[in-house]
Design a protein around this motif. Structure first.
Motif, PDB file in Angstrom:
ATOM      1  N   ILE A  60      18.867   2.812  13.270  1.00  0.00           N
ATOM      2  CA  ILE A  60      19.097   2.587  11.839  1.00  0.00           C
ATOM      3  C   ILE A  60      17.798   2.915  11.124  1.00  0.00           C
ATOM      4  N   ALA A  61      17.808   3.936  10.267  1.00  0.00           N
ATOM      5  CA  ALA A  61      16.564   4.410   9.644  1.00  0.00           C
ATOM      6  C   ALA A  61      16.731   4.520   8.133  1.00  0.00           C
ATOM      7  N   ASP A  62      15.732   4.046   7.425  1.00  0.00           N
ATOM      8  CA  ASP A  62      15.701   4.220   5.974  1.00  0.00           C
ATOM      9  C   ASP A  62      15.308   5.653   5.650  1.00  0.00           C
ATOM     10  N   GLN A  63      15.964   6.256   4.674  1.00  0.00           N
ATOM     11  CA  GLN A  63      15.674   7.638   4.332  1.00  0.00           C
ATOM     12  C   GLN A  63      14.330   7.793   3.652  1.00  0.00           C
ATOM     13  N   ARG A  64      14.032   6.921   2.681  1.00  0.00           N
ATOM     14  CA  ARG A  64      12.823   7.090   1.853  1.00  0.00           C
ATOM     15  C   ARG A  64      11.628   6.380   2.479  1.00  0.00           C
ATOM     16  N   MET A  65      11.045   7.010   3.513  1.00  0.00           N
ATOM     17  CA  MET A  65       9.822   6.489   4.117  1.00  0.00           C
ATOM     18  C   MET A  65       8.727   7.532   3.954  1.00  0.00           C
ATOM     19  N   PRO A  66       7.504   7.126   3.622  1.00  0.00           N
ATOM     20  CA  PRO A  66       6.406   8.091   3.482  1.00  0.00           C
ATOM     21  C   PRO A  66       6.037   8.700   4.830  1.00  0.00           C
TER      22      PRO A  66
END
Length: 553
Positions: A60-66
């Motif tokens: 499960i990964a968040d799209q908006r990561m730096p």
């Protein structure tokens, strides 16, 4: 079995905590929840899980990561766990990117943030994905994994060592096994030089020695103490028998074995005429039982060490080992056995371990399925190898220089060979050459009566020709015959007198060598009977004379 992993990554600590909390509530009983706060950290965690032979069921990964977006993370993570389900957490504005990710990273689902209440917007989607994953999930192998290609001599040596020492392992052929690529992807570039061994705890060793493998799995490679009552060089039937009887009678015993318990007998696929086993027993099983028995009485097994020298300072004997150390003892049993003689034929040295093998090479049997194999030799070991390999191969051809089987092979074994339809015997035949690019593909055979030479396609050549005693380390210290076998007992007497330097007021005992307190047992001894039962008998009898020697050194 350890729980499968659900790995969640979000750079926002508050969101990451909320994701982990909701996952723990619903799935924590059956899954391990791993939470990370950057794509890079999550990727490193996934690599470590791969090396530890863990299973990831869901990313499960968040799209908006730096630095690394959720899609970029999933692109690399699926190379490590291609069967894991993939979920992207997105804001409403990222919907188009999520839809594109369905094609680029085979995204299984995208969920909009915030997802509360989870019972309505979070769990139902994950329930479906995990149920789908579980339907095709197969528990992973728990043990050592070896990555290499089919025709690697180094890999063959490692597989043979682990099999003969009963170390659970799985061989992943990098050219054929789907699991090999994800595991290689988890390795640092410097760790990818084959063969590579990955241990259960995630330790990775590229091109290891057998000693390194032994140490990693907890086998003893060094002596626990520098002094023993009895040291035995060689862990074959004679050495194991001496260890059982010596240790059971109160002696402090160490066995030094360079390869694996069982010696040549340990490579026998089936021994039919050993007393007490009416259905026969494999050499590996017999040696496993004997080693367990010796250890139960307190004997130590020191593996991967060669005896390279002996010095005597009466009454003590000092055995020098290949790592430079020494072990000392009052009595020494040399049971180092024999090794197969080299086949002095063009191409054999270059292809040894890559289609050409000495002994039965039981770890190669499955890989030889439906192939044409050849065996060189006419004694029991060759016959047993032929019977074993015939269970897998399309055909097995037994090549012998003599006119027929019989001189060195038991009658029962000859009968079995003739009754096995895919075993063929070619008498009066010798191998005069082998060929192949990287592995064996062809052998040249010469008819010894006509001189005619023919080429035959071959996938495997297994060599069982004669035996050379492993006694070079005793040169100049212990008397040997012209073939290198150790002389014992009455064979040492000349004109009724003991050997040179013998100063005791008695003749050498039955199995005693020219050095008082040094005994020989099994195939290494001159004029011994080359049978497993005979070797076991000599090992046990040697202990009887050792007690007499120790009582009057």
């Amino acid at each position: 079995m350890e729980k499968p992993v659900i790995l969640a990554v979000d750079d926002d600590p508050i969101v990451a905590g909320a994701v982990a909390r909701d996952l723990q509530v619903a799935y924590g009983e059956h899954y391990q929840i791993v939470r990370m706060e950057s794509g890079r950290a999550a990727l490193e965690a996934a690599q470590q899980l791969r090396l530890q032979n863990r299973v990831v069921s869901l990313f499960i990964a968040d799209q908006r990561m730096p630095q690394m977006s959720g899609i970029e993370f999933l692109e690399q993570a699926i190379g490590l766990f291609p069967d894991a389900k993939r979920v992207l957490l997105t804001a409403y504005a990222d919907t188009d990117a999520a839809i594109r990710a369905i094609n680029t990273v085979h995204l299984d689902q995208y969920l909009l943030k915030p997802w509360h209440p989870p019972e309505q917007n979070f769990y139902p989607a994950l329930d479906d994905l995990l149920a789908d994953w579980l339907a095709s999930f197969r528990p992973v192998f728990q043990g050592v994994r070896l990555l290499d290609h089919r025709w690697s001599p180094e890999g063959h040596l490692l597989r043979d060592f682990m099999a003969r020492n009963h170390i659970p392992f799985r061989w992943l052929d990098v050219e054929r096994h789907d699991e090999a690529d994800p595991l290689l992807n988890a390795l640092h570039p410097g760790q990818r030089q084959l063969p590579v061994v990955v241990f259960e705890n995630g330790t990775v060793i590229s091109r290891p020695t057998t000693g390194q493998i032994a140490e990693q799995v907890g086998l003893r490679t060094r002596s626990a103490t520098p002094f023993y009552d009895l040291v035995i060089v060689g862990g074959g039937p004679a050495g194991l028998a001496a260890a059982v009887y010596g240790a059971s009678e109160g002696l402090k015993v160490a066995i030094i074995e360079c390869d694996a318990p069982g010696g040549q007998a340990g490579t026998s696929s089936h021994i039919d005429n050993y007393l007490g086993f009416p259905s026969g027993v494999s050499g590996a099983e017999l040696s496993r039982r004997a080693l367990m028995q010796a250890r139960r009485f307190g004997a130590e097994m020191i593996l991967t060490q060669h005896a390279v020298g002996l010095r005597v300072e009466a009454p003590y004997k000092f055995v020098k080992l290949s790592d430079g150390s020494e072990v000392s003892c009052l009595a020494l049993v040399v049971a180092s056995g024999v090794s197969y003689r080299k086949l002095e034929t063009q191409g054999v040295d270059e292809l040894t371990g890559a289609g050409v093998y000495y002994g039965a090479a039981m770890v190669e049997a499955v890989a030889c399925a439906n192939q044409d194999l050849y065996i060189v030799g006419g004694a029991n070991s060759a016959g047993q190898g032929a019977m074993f390999l015939s269970q897998y191969a399309r055909s097995v051809t037994l090549l012998c220089r003599g006119p027929l089987l019989g001189a060195g092979m038991s009658h029962y074994l000859i009968g079995q060979i003739h009754e096995t339809p895919n075993i063929h015997v070619r008498p009066n035949t010798e191998v005069v050459g082998v060929k192949g690019e990287g592995h064996l593909s062809e052998i040249s055979l010469r008819d010894m009566q006509t001189g005619r030479i023919e080429a035959a396609p071959a996938s495997g050549l297994f060599i069982f020709i004669g035996a050379a005693p492993c006694t070079e380390w005793l040169r100049g210290v212990v008397e040997r015959d012209e073939h290198g076998f150790l002389l014992t007992g009455r064979a040492l007497l000349k004109a009724g007198r003991g050997p040179v330097g013998w100063q005791l007021g008695r003749d050498p005992y039955l199995l005693e060598t020219s050095v008082p307190g040094v005994f020989a047992a099994g195939d290494v001894r001159a004029d011994s009977v080359k049978r497993v039962a005979a070797a076991v008998g000599e090992g046990s009898i040697a202990v009887h004379f050792i007690h007499q020697y120790l009582a009057n050194p």
